[in-house]
Design an enzyme around this catalytic site. Structure first.
Site, PDB file in Angstrom:
ATOM      1  N   TYR A   1      -8.527   3.259 -21.617  1.00  0.00           N
ATOM      2  CA  TYR A   1      -7.651   4.416 -21.366  1.00  0.00           C
ATOM      3  C   TYR A   1      -7.212   5.042 -22.699  1.00  0.00           C
ATOM      4  O   TYR A   1      -7.240   6.270 -22.846  1.00  0.00           O
ATOM      5  CB  TYR A   1      -6.434   3.951 -20.561  1.00  0.00           C
ATOM      6  CG  TYR A   1      -5.530   5.057 -20.072  1.00  0.00           C
ATOM      7  CD1 TYR A   1      -5.897   5.857 -18.997  1.00  0.00           C
ATOM      8  CD2 TYR A   1      -4.299   5.295 -20.675  1.00  0.00           C
ATOM      9  CE1 TYR A   1      -5.063   6.867 -18.537  1.00  0.00           C
ATOM     10  CE2 TYR A   1      -3.456   6.296 -20.216  1.00  0.00           C
ATOM     11  CZ  TYR A   1      -3.842   7.080 -19.144  1.00  0.00           C
ATOM     12  OH  TYR A   1      -3.013   8.081 -18.692  1.00  0.00           O
TER      13      TYR A   1
HETATM   14  N1  LIG Z   1       1.746   8.702 -14.256  1.00  0.00           N
HETATM   15  C1  LIG Z   1       1.841   8.552 -15.585  1.00  0.00           C
HETATM   16  O1  LIG Z   1       2.757   7.888 -16.089  1.00  0.00           O
HETATM   17  C2  LIG Z   1       0.858   9.233 -16.491  1.00  0.00           C
HETATM   18  C3  LIG Z   1       1.126   9.215 -17.867  1.00  0.00           C
HETATM   19  C4  LIG Z   1       0.249   9.848 -18.718  1.00  0.00           C
HETATM   20  C5  LIG Z   1      -0.865  10.490 -18.228  1.00  0.00           C
HETATM   21  N2  LIG Z   1      -1.105  10.494 -16.887  1.00  0.00           N
HETATM   22  C6  LIG Z   1      -2.297  11.203 -16.417  1.00  0.00           C
HETATM   23  O2  LIG Z   1      -1.934  12.096 -15.397  1.00  0.00           O
HETATM   24  C7  LIG Z   1      -3.043  12.295 -14.512  1.00  0.00           C
HETATM   25  C8  LIG Z   1      -2.587  12.058 -13.083  1.00  0.00           C
HETATM   26  O3  LIG Z   1      -2.138  10.719 -12.960  1.00  0.00           O
HETATM   27  P1  LIG Z   1      -1.167  10.220 -11.797  1.00  0.00           P
HETATM   28  O4  LIG Z   1      -0.160   9.346 -12.416  1.00  0.00           O
HETATM   29  O5  LIG Z   1      -0.727  11.381 -10.969  1.00  0.00           O
HETATM   30  O6  LIG Z   1      -2.170   9.281 -10.996  1.00  0.00           O
HETATM   31  P2  LIG Z   1      -2.657   9.331  -9.480  1.00  0.00           P
HETATM   32  O7  LIG Z   1      -1.510   9.515  -8.573  1.00  0.00           O
HETATM   33  O8  LIG Z   1      -3.499   8.104  -9.311  1.00  0.00           O
HETATM   34  O9  LIG Z   1      -3.542  10.634  -9.413  1.00  0.00           O
HETATM   35  C9  LIG Z   1      -4.843  10.710  -9.935  1.00  0.00           C
HETATM   36  C10 LIG Z   1      -5.771  11.157  -8.838  1.00  0.00           C
HETATM   37  O10 LIG Z   1      -7.090  11.219  -9.359  1.00  0.00           O
HETATM   38  C11 LIG Z   1      -7.988  11.090  -8.283  1.00  0.00           C
HETATM   39  N3  LIG Z   1      -9.184  10.353  -8.741  1.00  0.00           N
HETATM   40  C12 LIG Z   1      -9.247   9.112  -9.203  1.00  0.00           C
HETATM   41  N4  LIG Z   1     -10.511   8.819  -9.539  1.00  0.00           N
HETATM   42  C13 LIG Z   1     -11.260   9.913  -9.275  1.00  0.00           C
HETATM   43  C14 LIG Z   1     -12.618  10.239  -9.399  1.00  0.00           C
HETATM   44  N5  LIG Z   1     -13.517   9.374  -9.866  1.00  0.00           N
HETATM   45  N6  LIG Z   1     -13.032  11.481  -9.028  1.00  0.00           N
HETATM   46  C15 LIG Z   1     -12.164  12.366  -8.550  1.00  0.00           C
HETATM   47  N7  LIG Z   1     -10.842  12.108  -8.395  1.00  0.00           N
HETATM   48  C16 LIG Z   1     -10.413  10.891  -8.756  1.00  0.00           C
HETATM   49  C17 LIG Z   1      -7.252  10.342  -7.176  1.00  0.00           C
HETATM   50  O11 LIG Z   1      -7.222  11.201  -6.061  1.00  0.00           O
HETATM   51  P3  LIG Z   1      -7.892  10.844  -4.639  1.00  0.00           P
HETATM   52  O12 LIG Z   1      -7.614   9.381  -4.386  1.00  0.00           O
HETATM   53  O13 LIG Z   1      -7.145  11.760  -3.731  1.00  0.00           O
HETATM   54  O14 LIG Z   1      -9.325  11.140  -4.794  1.00  0.00           O
HETATM   55  C18 LIG Z   1      -5.836  10.176  -7.684  1.00  0.00           C
HETATM   56  O15 LIG Z   1      -4.864  10.530  -6.726  1.00  0.00           O
HETATM   57  C19 LIG Z   1      -4.141  11.332 -14.983  1.00  0.00           C
HETATM   58  O16 LIG Z   1      -5.057  12.025 -15.806  1.00  0.00           O
HETATM   59  C20 LIG Z   1      -3.361  10.309 -15.795  1.00  0.00           C
HETATM   60  O17 LIG Z   1      -4.140   9.664 -16.758  1.00  0.00           O
HETATM   61  C21 LIG Z   1      -0.273   9.874 -16.009  1.00  0.00           C
END
Ligand SMILES: NC(=O)c1ccc[n+]([C@@H]2O[C@H](COP(=O)([O-])OP(=O)(O)OC[C@H]3O[C@@H](n4cnc5c(N)ncnc54)[C@H](OP(=O)(O)O)[C@@H]3O)[C@@H](O)[C@H]2O)c1
Length: 267
Positions: A174
């Site tokens: 990551y």
């Molecule tokens: N939450 C944090 O603290 C945090 C911090 C820094 C950065 N981020 C970044 O923010 C973004 C969103 O994260 P989040 O926390 O909202 O996580 P999340 O709720 O898991 O959302 C990410 C979504 O990506 C989709 N996904 C996963 N693998 C995939 C694939 N191979 N192809 C297409 N879609 C896929 C999934 O949607 P489906 O299951 O509906 O397909 C999942 O709901 C990410 O890039 C993450 O790295 C998050």
């Protein structure tokens, strides 16, 4: 003669624009999708499950939004996905590359496959989708905005002691991919500026999902102890920035990685 200055309402207005958010039904993607819809955009929201994408699209404020099943790891499907959007809505103006999911190995257990898979989903697919959108914008000779969702972990290392003894990791794959994505954002920004397409990254700090707070309260306490503001981020705290970068209000912001981290990276 100088152009007339537009009001703040005009600058932030996304009426008539079409915006894609990938992984839109997730924790942060859902808030960012609502933000763009509330600002007037017609939304294309994706999930790997078409029915989830469709029901999320139907929940958004405004009308005309569509949900499409999309597995971005299958990168050969990206041109067809963009064609589908253009066939249904006729244009794309904004892309938020947000979807991410992969393995989360420890430093000791990470394999080459962990790295390859993470990079494929979180960098390669982001690039290929962005380029497909830019090709469309070029043909239309229209301005556009690409927003890549990075992470504070693309900029700073983790505190190892926040993770010690807990059933969670700060995975090395990551860190590698998010650091690469932040830099790729700058590279694309300077090349696509001549096409009037801006490319920026939003890098969230700690925005843990509710399930993490429920299952690992000690982890949240440790992270809060590392945060200048002493608390975790709330998804709505990304709404303002995503609309700024997507809209004319951000028309001179290009090639930037803007951290939304409560000051985490300011120590
Ligand atoms: N939450 C944090 O603290 C945090 C911090 C820094 C950065 N981020 C970044 O923010 C973004 C969103 O994260 P989040 O926390 O909202 O996580 P999340 O709720 O898991 O959302 C990410 C979504 O990506 C989709 N996904 C996963 N693998 C995939 C694939 N191979 N192809 C297409 N879609 C896929 C999934 O949607 P489906 O299951 O509906 O397909 C999942 O709901 C990410 O890039 C993450 O790295 C998050």
């Amino acid at each position: 003669m100088a152009e007339a200055e537009r009001s703040v309402q005009q600058l932030f207005d996304l009426s008539g624009k079409v915006a894609i958010v990938t992984g839109a039904a997730g924790w942060l993607g859902s808030a960012m999708s609502r933000a763009l819809a509330e600002a007037g955009a017609t939304m294309v929201v994706t999930s790997r499950q078409a029915d989830q994408a469709e029901s999320f699209a139907a929940s958004l404020p405004g009308s005309g939004h569509i949900g499409i099943g999309f597995e971005q790891g299958d990168t050969e499907t990206i041109p067809a996905f963009v064609e589908t959007v253009l066939g249904r809505l006729g244009r794309i103006d904004i892309l938020v590359n947000n979807a991410y999911g992969s393995t989360a190995p420890s430093i000791d257990s990470a394999t080459a496959e962990d790295f390859d898979r993470a990079y494929h989903v979180g960098v390669t697919a982001y690039f290929l989708l962005a380029r497909e959108v830019v090709n469309h914008l070029r043909q239309r000779q229209a301005p556009g905005s690409i927003i890549n969702i990075g992470s504070m972990y693309g900029v700073v290392a983790s505190y190892p002691d926040a993770y010690t003894g807990l059933p969670t990791n700060s995975p090395p794959n990551y860190h590698g991919l998010k650091g690469g994505l932040v830099h790729l954002t700058r590279h694309l920004a300077v090349y696509w500026a001549q096409d009037n397409v801006r490319v920026n990254a939003i890098s969230p700090g700690p925005f843990p999902k509710p399930v993490t707070a429920q299952t690992m309260p000690e982890f949240i306490e440790r992270l809060e102890g590392k945060s200048p503001m002493g608390r975790m981020g709330r998804p709505e705290e990304l709404k303002g920035l995503v609309v700024l970068l997507a809209s004319e209000a951000g028309s001179y912001i290009n090639g930037q990685n803007i951290l939304v981290d409560g000051g985490w990276t300011a120590w």
